[in-house]
Write an enzyme that holds these catalytic residues in place. Structure first.
Site, short mmCIF file in Angstrom:
data_model
loop_
_atom_site.label_atom_id
_atom_site.label_comp_id
_atom_site.label_asym_id
_atom_site.label_seq_id
_atom_site.Cartn_x
_atom_site.Cartn_y
_atom_site.Cartn_z
N GLU A 199 0.86 -1.12 -0.06
CA GLU A 199 0.11 0.17 -0.02
C GLU A 199 0.64 1.40 -0.05
O GLU A 199 0.51 2.32 0.78
CB GLU A 199 -0.93 -0.03 1.34
CG GLU A 199 -1.92 -1.20 1.05
CD GLU A 199 -2.82 -1.33 2.07
OE1 GLU A 199 -2.63 -0.70 3.14
OE2 GLU A 199 -3.45 -2.29 2.28
N GLU A 306 -6.74 -10.10 -3.01
CA GLU A 306 -7.52 -10.14 -1.69
C GLU A 306 -9.04 -9.78 -1.98
O GLU A 306 -9.79 -9.09 -1.26
CB GLU A 306 -7.06 -9.11 -0.69
CG GLU A 306 -5.84 -8.95 -0.22
CD GLU A 306 -5.25 -7.88 0.73
OE1 GLU A 306 -5.93 -7.15 1.28
OE2 GLU A 306 -3.91 -7.73 0.64
#
Ligand code: NAG
Ligand code: NAG
Ligand code: NAG
Ligand code: NAG
Ligand code: NAG
Ligand code: NAG
Ligand code: NAG
Ligand code: NAG
Ligand code: NAG
Length: 436
Positions: A199, A306
Site C-alpha cells: 500500500e 484479496e
C-alpha cells in the site's frame, strides 16, 4: 491483440441499448451494466475468455505407417490450469485436517492473511518467531499451492509495531533491512512472489522517515536475495473506486515506473497486485474494465490478491446482492487475460473469514461457496472424450493448462498416453501415433 480491446468497445457502444425498465423495483443488473444489458456484457466477456484463456487444438491420430486412424478414441484430461484460483489462509488451518483437505482440493494459490507480516514474526524487537508461517508454508508446499509473500514491509504506519515507530531513521533502516533479509532469505525460491511495500500509494511511513526512494531501495534488496520472485506492488482502490485519487491506474503505473527505473531495478520481474476489496454497492464494471485494460498494457502479470465484496445487512436481500456483485467482478476480471490469478479473501467460517465466507464451520457451502464452485467448474476443461473423424483428426477447444491424452486404437483397444500443454506458445497441433 491489445489494440483490439480499445477498438472493440466503441463498436459495441454503437449497438448497445439501455438496460430494460423493470417497472420500478430495484434491478441490480440494470445498475451494474448500465447502459448495457447483462447479455451484452456476458457475450463480450465470453469472447474475451475464448480468445485469452482457451486454445483450439487439432489432434491427428495415425499409425506408425502413416495411415490415419478413423474412430480412435481420445480421453483428454486436464492436469493443471494456467490460471490460479487462490484463497486467503490463516494459521487456523493448521490444526484442522478437514479444512486443509477442503482448501487443497480447490485452490492452487494462497496469501497468508497476517502470518508473514513483520508484526507477526517480530512482535518484540529481536525475538523472531516463524512457527506459524513455517507450518503454513509446509502445508502449501505439500499440496503444490503457490504462495505470495504478503508482505515484507507495510507503508501504513498503523500496522507497524510500536517499537518500529519509535526508531530513529538510522535505526529504522537497520531494522527494516534486517527484516527484509530475515524473511526473504528464509523463504527464497519457495514463493511465487513478494509484496515488497504494501500500500505505498495510500501510505508513506517508510518514505517519510527514510526518504523518497525507500520503496525502490527495498525492492532492490528483495530482488538481490530472491531474483526469480515476482515483486508486486499491492494496493486497494485501484479498480474498486473511481473517486479515490490516491491510487488510480495512472498513479499505480507511475509509481511502478519509479521503482523500476531506480538504479539496479531494471531486471526485477514486476507484478501488479490489486487487493480488490469491493463495497456492498453496485460495482462500476466500466471502470474496472478500463482499469484492467490500461494496467495490462504493461504486459505484466496482474494478480487480484484479496478479492472480496462486502455485505450491507441494512439492504434488502443483502446476501443475494453480495453474490450478484461477486459474480460480476469475478466474470469481468476473468475475461482479462492479464489477470493470472484471483485470490479470494474468504474461506470457511472456522477461519474467521473477513467479509464473506465460502462455507460454514462444517464446510457446507454458503451461496458464495456455490457461486465460486460453479465458476471453477465453468472455467476448466476437466475431462472430455472425443472420437477421431475419417481423417483421424478432431478439434477441441480447451482452457489453457497442462493436459494428458489417452488414445485408444479402435481395432485393438491398445492405448497410449501423452501429455501436452495448451497455451499461446505451444503447438496447436497434437500428433498422436499409435504403434502396433
Ligand atoms: C413490466 O411491465 C410490463 C407491462 O406493464 C410487463 O409486460 C413486464 O412483464 C413487467 N416486467 C417486470 C420485470 O415485471
Ligand atoms: C498401417 O498400419 C495399420 C495398423 O497396423 C494397418 O491396419 C494398415 O493396414 C496399414 N496401412 C498400410 C497402408 O499399410
Ligand atoms: C484448533 O485450535 C483452536 C485454538 O486452540 C481450537 O479452538 C480448535 O478447536 C482446534 N480445532 C481443531 C479441529 O482441533
Ligand atoms: C511462537 O509462535 C508459536 C505459534 O504462534 C507459539 O505457539 C510459540 O509459543 C511462540 N514462541 C515463542 C518463543 O514465543
Ligand atoms: C533517489 O534516487 C535517485 C536515483 O538514484 C537519486 O538521483 C535521488 O537523489 C534519490 N533521492 C533521494 C531523496 O535520496
Ligand atoms: C476507497 O475509496 C472510496 C472512495 O473514495 C472511499 O470511500 C473508501 O474509504 C476507500 N477505501 C479505503 C479502504 O480507504
Ligand atoms: C436475492 O438475490 C438472489 C441472487 O443472489 C436472487 O436469486 C433472489 O431472487 C433474490 N431474492 C429476492 C427476494 O429478491
Ligand atoms: C480429410 O481428408 C480428405 C481426403 O484425404 C481431405 O480432402 C479433407 O480436406 C480432409 N478433411 C479435414 C478436415 O482434414
Ligand atoms: C474393444 O472394446 C470394446 C468395448 O469396450 C469391445 O466391445 C471390443 O470387443 C474390444 N475389442 C477388442 C479387440 O478387444
Amino acid at each position: 491483440m491489445k489494440t483490439f480491446v480499445i477498438f472493440l468497445l466503441p463498436c459495441i457502444l454503437l449497438i448497445l441499448a439501455r438496460a430494460q425498465d423493470n417497472n420500478g423495483s430495484f434491478d441490480p443488473y440494470a445498475t451494474l451494466f448500465s447502459p448495457y444489458t447483462k447479455q451484452q456484457w456476458r457475450s463480450y466477456q465470453e469472447k474475451k475468455i475464448n480468445e485469452g484463456r482457451k486454445t483450439e487444438l487439432t489432434f491427428k491420430v495415425t499409425y506408425a505407417n502413416g495411415t490415419q486412424v478413423e474412430g480412435a478414441k481420445l480421453y483428454i484430461k486436464q492436469l493443471s490450469s494456467d490460471f490460479h484460483w487462490g484463497c486467503g489462509m490463516t494459521h487456523r488451518i493448521l490444526n484442522n485436517t478437514a479444512y486443509k483437505k477442503w482448501f487443497a482440493s480447490k485452490f492452487t494459490a494462497a496469501d497468508f492473511h497476517n502470518e508473514l507480516k513483520w508484526y507477526w514474526t517480530e512482535r518484540i524487537q529481536g525475538q523472531e518467531n516463524y512457527t506459524d508461517p513455517d507450518a503454513m508454508m509446509k502445508f502449501a508446499d505439500e499440496h503444490g499451492i503457490i504462495v505470495r509473500g504478503h508482505t515484507v514491509l507495510w507503508d501504513d504506519v498503523k500496522y507497524n509495531q510500536k517499537w518500529v515507530k519509535k526508531l530513529s531513521p538510522e535505526k529504522l533502516l537497520e531494522a527494516a533491512n534486517k527484516r527484509v533479509d530475515s524473511v526473504v532469505k528464509r523463504y527464497k525460491g519457495r514463493l511465487i512472489g513478494w509484496d515488497v511495500m504494501n500500500e505505498n500509494l495510500h501510505h508513506n511511513f517508510f518514505e517519510k522517515r527514510l526518504g523518497k526512494n525507500a520503496s525502490s531501495l527495498f525492492f532492490n534488496r528483495v530482488h538481490k536475495i530472491d531474483p526469480d520472485a515476482i515483486l508486486f506492488m499491492n494496493e486497494f482502490n485501484t479498480t474498486e473506486h473511481v473517486n479515490d485519487e490516491l491510487a488510480p491506474p495512472e498513479k499505480y503505473l507511475r509509481r511502478m515506473k519509479k521503482i523500476q527505473s531506480f538504479p539496479g531495478n531494471s531486471e526485477i520481474k514486476m507484478g501488479i497486485g490489486l487487493e480488490s476489496h469491493y463495497g456492498a454497492e453496485p460495482i462500476d464494471l466500466n471502470y474496472v474494465r478500463n482499469s484492467l485494460d490500461s494496467l495490462s498494457q504493461t504486459g505484466l502479470p496482474i494478480w487480484l490478491t484479496e478479492l472480496d465484496v462486502k455485505m450491507d445487512p441494512k439492504l434488502q436481500n443483502s446476501s443475494g446482492l453480495q453474490v450478484i456483485y461477486l459474480e460480476e467482478i469475478l466474470r469481468e476480471s476473468f475475461s482479462h487475460e492479464a489477470v493470472k490469478a484471483m485470490i479470494i479473501w474468504t474461506g470457511a467460517s472456522i477461519d474467521g473469514c473477513d467479509v464473506m465466507c465460502m462455507t460454514d464451520e462444517n464446510l457446507v457451502n454458503t451461496p458464495i461457496g456455490d457461486l465460486i464452485d460453479a465458476l471453477m467448474e465453468e472455467w476448466r476443461t476437466g475431462e472430455i472424450e472425443v472420437v477421431a473423424d475419417f481423417n483421424g483428426s478432431c478439434e477441441v477447444s480447451v482452457f489453457n493448462g497442462g493436459y494428458e491424452v489417452t488414445v485408444v486404437d479402435p481395432v485393438t483397444n491398445g492405448s497410449s498416453c501423452v501429455s501436452f500443454k495448451a497455451d499461446k506458445v505451444s503447438s496447436k497441433k497434437v500428433d498422436l501415433k499409435i504403434m502396433s
